[in-house]
Design a protein around this motif. Structure first.
Motif, mmCIF file in Angstrom:
data_model
loop_
_atom_site.group_PDB
_atom_site.id
_atom_site.type_symbol
_atom_site.label_atom_id
_atom_site.label_comp_id
_atom_site.label_asym_id
_atom_site.label_seq_id
_atom_site.Cartn_x
_atom_site.Cartn_y
_atom_site.Cartn_z
ATOM 1 N N LEU A 1 82.084 23.492 -59.127
ATOM 2 C CA LEU A 1 82.476 22.120 -59.426
ATOM 3 C C LEU A 1 82.532 21.902 -60.931
ATOM 4 C CD1 LEU A 1 83.146 19.263 -58.621
ATOM 5 C CD2 LEU A 1 80.708 18.817 -58.328
ATOM 6 N N ILE A 2 81.485 22.379 -61.605
ATOM 7 C CA ILE A 2 81.444 22.214 -63.060
ATOM 8 C C ILE A 2 82.645 22.884 -63.709
ATOM 9 C CG2 ILE A 2 80.162 22.843 -65.149
ATOM 10 C CD1 ILE A 2 77.781 21.793 -63.971
ATOM 11 N N ALA A 3 82.941 24.093 -63.258
ATOM 12 C CA ALA A 3 84.090 24.799 -63.827
ATOM 13 C C ALA A 3 85.369 24.000 -63.590
ATOM 14 C CB ALA A 3 84.201 26.190 -63.197
ATOM 15 N N GLN B 1 84.317 9.570 -64.288
ATOM 16 C CA GLN B 1 84.381 8.694 -63.126
ATOM 17 C C GLN B 1 85.435 9.172 -62.130
ATOM 18 O OE1 GLN B 1 85.697 4.727 -63.927
ATOM 19 N NE2 GLN B 1 84.578 3.884 -62.179
ATOM 20 N N ILE B 2 86.577 9.574 -62.667
ATOM 21 C CA ILE B 2 87.641 10.079 -61.792
ATOM 22 C C ILE B 2 87.159 11.338 -61.052
ATOM 23 C CG2 ILE B 2 89.928 11.173 -61.789
ATOM 24 C CD1 ILE B 2 90.623 9.231 -64.126
ATOM 25 N N ALA B 3 86.503 12.208 -61.796
ATOM 26 C CA ALA B 3 85.993 13.435 -61.187
ATOM 27 C C ALA B 3 84.957 13.112 -60.112
ATOM 28 C CB ALA B 3 85.393 14.349 -62.256
ATOM 29 N N ALA B 4 84.068 12.151 -60.407
ATOM 30 C CA ALA B 4 83.029 11.786 -59.443
ATOM 31 C C ALA B 4 83.655 11.257 -58.160
ATOM 32 C CB ALA B 4 82.088 10.746 -60.053
ATOM 33 N N ASN B 5 84.710 10.457 -58.310
ATOM 34 C CA ASN B 5 85.371 9.902 -57.136
ATOM 35 C C ASN B 5 86.079 10.984 -56.338
ATOM 36 O OD1 ASN B 5 84.512 7.368 -57.664
ATOM 37 N ND2 ASN B 5 86.412 6.708 -58.679
ATOM 38 N N LEU C 1 77.713 13.433 -57.678
ATOM 39 C CA LEU C 1 76.968 12.857 -58.796
ATOM 40 C C LEU C 1 77.124 13.704 -60.059
ATOM 41 C CD1 LEU C 1 74.596 10.949 -59.820
ATOM 42 C CD2 LEU C 1 73.042 12.649 -58.853
ATOM 43 N N ILE C 2 77.445 14.963 -59.840
ATOM 44 C CA ILE C 2 77.408 15.925 -60.946
ATOM 45 C C ILE C 2 78.292 15.547 -62.142
ATOM 46 C CG2 ILE C 2 78.001 18.328 -61.561
ATOM 47 C CD1 ILE C 2 76.647 19.131 -58.949
ATOM 48 N N PRO C 3 79.517 15.059 -61.919
ATOM 49 C CA PRO C 3 80.323 14.689 -63.095
ATOM 50 C C PRO C 3 79.623 13.648 -63.980
ATOM 51 C CG PRO C 3 81.703 14.792 -61.158
ATOM 52 C CD PRO C 3 80.288 14.940 -60.673
ATOM 53 N N VAL D 1 76.400 13.257 -64.360
ATOM 54 C CA VAL D 1 75.341 13.958 -65.093
ATOM 55 C C VAL D 1 75.947 14.752 -66.244
ATOM 56 C CG1 VAL D 1 73.525 15.710 -64.930
ATOM 57 C CG2 VAL D 1 73.873 14.080 -63.044
ATOM 58 N N ALA D 2 77.070 15.400 -65.977
ATOM 59 C CA ALA D 2 77.731 16.196 -67.020
ATOM 60 C C ALA D 2 78.169 15.303 -68.176
ATOM 61 C CB ALA D 2 78.934 16.932 -66.423
ATOM 62 N N VAL D 3 78.722 14.136 -67.826
ATOM 63 C CA VAL D 3 79.164 13.200 -68.865
ATOM 64 C C VAL D 3 77.967 12.763 -69.719
ATOM 65 C CG1 VAL D 3 79.966 10.835 -69.232
ATOM 66 C CG2 VAL D 3 81.249 12.364 -67.736
ATOM 67 N N GLY D 4 76.882 12.427 -69.032
ATOM 68 C CA GLY D 4 75.674 12.031 -69.771
ATOM 69 C C GLY D 4 75.210 13.128 -70.706
ATOM 70 N N ALA D 5 75.254 14.366 -70.214
ATOM 71 C CA ALA D 5 74.812 15.490 -71.041
ATOM 72 C C ALA D 5 75.710 15.642 -72.263
ATOM 73 C CB ALA D 5 74.818 16.771 -70.209
ATOM 74 N N ILE D 6 77.008 15.429 -72.072
ATOM 75 C CA ILE D 6 77.929 15.565 -73.217
ATOM 76 C C ILE D 6 77.646 14.476 -74.259
ATOM 77 C CG2 ILE D 6 80.344 15.475 -73.950
ATOM 78 C CD1 ILE D 6 81.080 16.716 -71.221
ATOM 79 N N TYR D 7 77.455 13.230 -73.786
ATOM 80 C CA TYR D 7 77.110 12.164 -74.740
ATOM 81 C C TYR D 7 75.832 12.515 -75.516
ATOM 82 C CZ TYR D 7 80.552 8.654 -73.283
ATOM 83 O OH TYR D 7 81.702 7.974 -73.039
ATOM 84 N N LEU D 8 74.845 13.018 -74.785
ATOM 85 C CA LEU D 8 73.584 13.375 -75.451
ATOM 86 C C LEU D 8 73.797 14.465 -76.487
ATOM 87 C CD1 LEU D 8 70.967 13.304 -72.557
ATOM 88 C CD2 LEU D 8 71.056 11.829 -74.572
ATOM 89 N N LEU D 9 74.641 15.424 -76.133
ATOM 90 C CA LEU D 9 74.918 16.513 -77.065
ATOM 91 C C LEU D 9 75.562 15.965 -78.341
ATOM 92 C CD1 LEU D 9 74.863 19.646 -77.291
ATOM 93 C CD2 LEU D 9 77.247 19.617 -76.527
ATOM 94 N N VAL D 10 76.565 15.099 -78.147
ATOM 95 C CA VAL D 10 77.279 14.541 -79.313
ATOM 96 C C VAL D 10 76.327 13.709 -80.173
ATOM 97 C CG1 VAL D 10 79.091 12.948 -80.054
ATOM 98 C CG2 VAL D 10 79.529 14.562 -78.182
ATOM 99 N N THR D 11 75.576 12.790 -79.541
ATOM 100 C CA THR D 11 74.668 11.951 -80.337
ATOM 101 C C THR D 11 73.568 12.795 -80.969
ATOM 102 O OG1 THR D 11 73.499 11.390 -78.308
ATOM 103 C CG2 THR D 11 75.078 9.781 -79.119
ATOM 104 N N GLY D 12 73.180 13.865 -80.284
ATOM 105 C CA GLY D 12 72.168 14.753 -80.865
ATOM 106 C C GLY D 12 72.663 15.413 -82.139
ATOM 107 N N ILE D 13 73.894 15.914 -82.093
ATOM 108 C CA ILE D 13 74.469 16.553 -83.291
ATOM 109 C C ILE D 13 74.581 15.534 -84.422
ATOM 110 C CG2 ILE D 13 76.573 17.592 -84.235
ATOM 111 C CD1 ILE D 13 77.001 18.850 -81.409
ATOM 112 N N ILE D 14 75.043 14.324 -84.070
ATOM 113 C CA ILE D 14 75.201 13.294 -85.107
ATOM 114 C C ILE D 14 73.848 12.925 -85.709
ATOM 115 C CG2 ILE D 14 75.865 10.889 -85.502
ATOM 116 C CD1 ILE D 14 78.052 11.381 -83.332
ATOM 117 N N THR D 15 72.829 12.837 -84.867
ATOM 118 C CA THR D 15 71.495 12.525 -85.388
ATOM 119 C C THR D 15 71.036 13.575 -86.385
ATOM 120 O OG1 THR D 15 70.977 11.479 -83.266
ATOM 121 C CG2 THR D 15 69.123 11.970 -84.727
ATOM 122 N N LEU D 16 71.287 14.828 -86.054
ATOM 123 C CA LEU D 16 70.923 15.899 -86.988
ATOM 124 C C LEU D 16 71.667 15.757 -88.313
ATOM 125 C CD1 LEU D 16 70.762 19.063 -84.670
ATOM 126 C CD2 LEU D 16 68.869 17.791 -85.700
#
Ligand SMILES: Nc1ncnc2c1ncn2[C@@H]1O[C@H](COP(=O)(O)OP(=O)(O)O)[C@@H](O)[C@H]1O
Ligand SMILES: [Mg+2]
Lengths: 211, 224
Positions: free
Chosen positions: A3-5, A172-176, A181-183, A185-200
């Motif tokens: 699914l992730i792929a 959202q489209i992928a989730a539908n 639920l996985i899409p 979670v993946a979206v959340g992880a991507i946001y966290l990754l981006v904000t994490g890099i910016i914080t650094l």
């Protein structure tokens, strides 16, 4: 894992739009906000008052409403935007207002005596502003600017209302379509990754402007 | 030689702070301006340093005028270029020093002469190191002001002002934040500077300091 792929290409597509908007807004609005703040502090009263009204409107109404007005409302007044330019325009006027307020506070935080010392020493207003005032302003405003930059990453998701395929919408489209639920979670992880890099990055900048 | 201020008047919101006041400093003098708080001592020093504008009167240092009294008695200020010439003849040490916190001690000192292109950076550094050495603070040249004590910051502020070779050097309440020993230290430094031919104006309500280090005293009672 399959699914992730499968959803990765569409999420990356969405991320691209998100990041494009993010970079344009950061690059345009931080200098613009600084300029507006300078005008507000140093220009004649009536100009400063107009800027105050503009900032009040931008900060006092939802960004979502502003997007709707620009994209769906202005056409009734004969002004039409394409989707992405509408998003850019709205984010620019909104975020510039926030940055202007932050920079105004920063400029006012520099003691008047600093300006007087610059004058007494004959350093010159422009050079003094560039070499002595601005670095002090930057140090004061950096935490607040950082907060706004992080907010911006998340606020970009609002452009789904214009039908633009950014990251959250892609998720959202992928989730539908996969009833999963996985899409999300993946979206959340991507946001966290981006904000994490910016914080650094912000931490690096903060160290550089420190003295 | 020296500074002259003739027939100076200044009011804020229709309240006269200084009226028809005459004042002079000769080279090498240490003039103390004493008097109660709120009587206009700082205002007078700010007038001399272009941080306030006189309503009436004439101010000049040798041939460099800041303002001239016109026929109607108003103070007429000279052109920007002439004002810069005047302003390099006079220096000021602020009560709270106002060092630039984002610049090192050395950078604080060389900023004004290099900005005004009065000397090359190398010359400025040399001169700054000499002055900081005289002020006994050379060891701190690469530190930022925030790491220095009040007394140390004051010595840097003196060196910074001296970089422009002023004929007149003004101090606003130089001892207000110092203990007695440190105050005596700066008093001696001020005497050294005066001995080299600089005229000194000290605004203070520290009578003891004024009596010990001043060569002449003026009371702010004579402002009105
Ligand atoms: N920029 C200003 N605007 C209005 N009033 C001022 C201003 N600066 C000083 N004053 C007033 O002028 C008077 C003299 O102030 P100041 O020169 O600071 O006195 P001192 O240094 O002798 O204590 C005070 O009453 C003060 O409130
Ligand atoms: Mg005072």
């Amino acid at each position: 894992m399959d699914l992730i792929a499968e959803i990765t290409p569409s999420l990356l597509d969405g991320l691209q739009t998100t990041l494009l908007l993010f970079f344009i807004i950061v690059i345009v609005t931080i200098p613009l906000g600084f300029l507006i703040a300078c005008v507000r502090v140093y220009a004649p009263k009536w100009i400063s008052w107009i800027i105050q009204v503009y900032i009040y409107v931008m900060r006092g109404t939802p960004l979502l409403l502003q997007l709707m007005v620009v994209f769906f409302g202005l056409p009734f007044a004969g002004i039409t935007f394409e989707r992405f330019p509408a998003a850019v325009f709205t984010f620019v006027i909104n975020y510039a207002a926030y940055y202007a307020e932050i920079f105004r506070g920063g400029i006012l935080s520099v003691p008047n005596g600093q300006f007087e010392a610059i004058k007494v020493l004959g350093i010159g207003r422009i050079r003094g502003f560039r070499k002595i005032i601005i670095p002090q302003v930057m140090r004061v405003v950096l935490p607040s600017v950082g907060n706004e930059v992080i907010s911006l990453v998340k606020d970009t998701s609002l452009i789904y209302i214009l039908g633009l395929g950014e990251l959250l919408r892609a998720g959202q489209i992928a989730a539908n379509s996969y009833a999963s639920l996985i899409p999300y979670v993946a979206v959340g992880a991507i946001y966290l990754l981006v904000t994490g890099i910016i914080t650094l990055l912000l931490n690096v900048v903060e160290k550089k402007t420190d003295y | 030689m020296g500074l002259k201020a003739i027939n100076i008047s200044k009011e804020f919101n229709d309240i006269k702070v200084i009226k028809d006041f005459d004042f002079a400093i000769e080279a090498g003098e240490i003039v103390t301006l004493i008097g109660k708080s709120g009587t206009g001592k700082t205002t007078f020093m700010r007038l001399l340093n272009q941080l306030e504008k006189a309503d009436n009167g004439t101010i000049f240092i040798e041939d460099d005028y800041l303002c001239r009294e016109t026929a109607n008695g108003k103070a007429e200020y000279v052109s920007k270029k002439e004002r810069l010439a005047y302003s390099n003849q006079i220096g000021m040490v602020f009560q709270d020093y106002q060092l630039f916190p984002n610049l090192t001690i050395l950078e604080n000192c060389i900023e004004a002469p290099t900005a005004q292109k009065l000397m090359s950076k190398e010359q400025a550094v040399k001169k700054a190191e000499l002055l900081l050495g005289q002020m006994d603070i050379l060891g701190k040249k690469d530190e930022f002001p925030g790491t220095l004590s009040g007394g140390q910051q004051q010595r840097v502020a003196i060196a910074r002002a001296m970089m422009l070779n002023p004929q007149i050097l003004c101090f606003d309440e130089p001892t207000s934040a110092l203990d007695r020993d440190t105050a005596n230290g700066v008093g001696k430094m001020i005497q050294d500077i005066a001995a080299d031919g600089t005229g000194i104006l000290i605004v203070t309500h520290d009578i003891e300091f004024a009596e010990q280090y001043g060569t002449r005293s003026v009371s702010s009672d004579s402002f009105i």
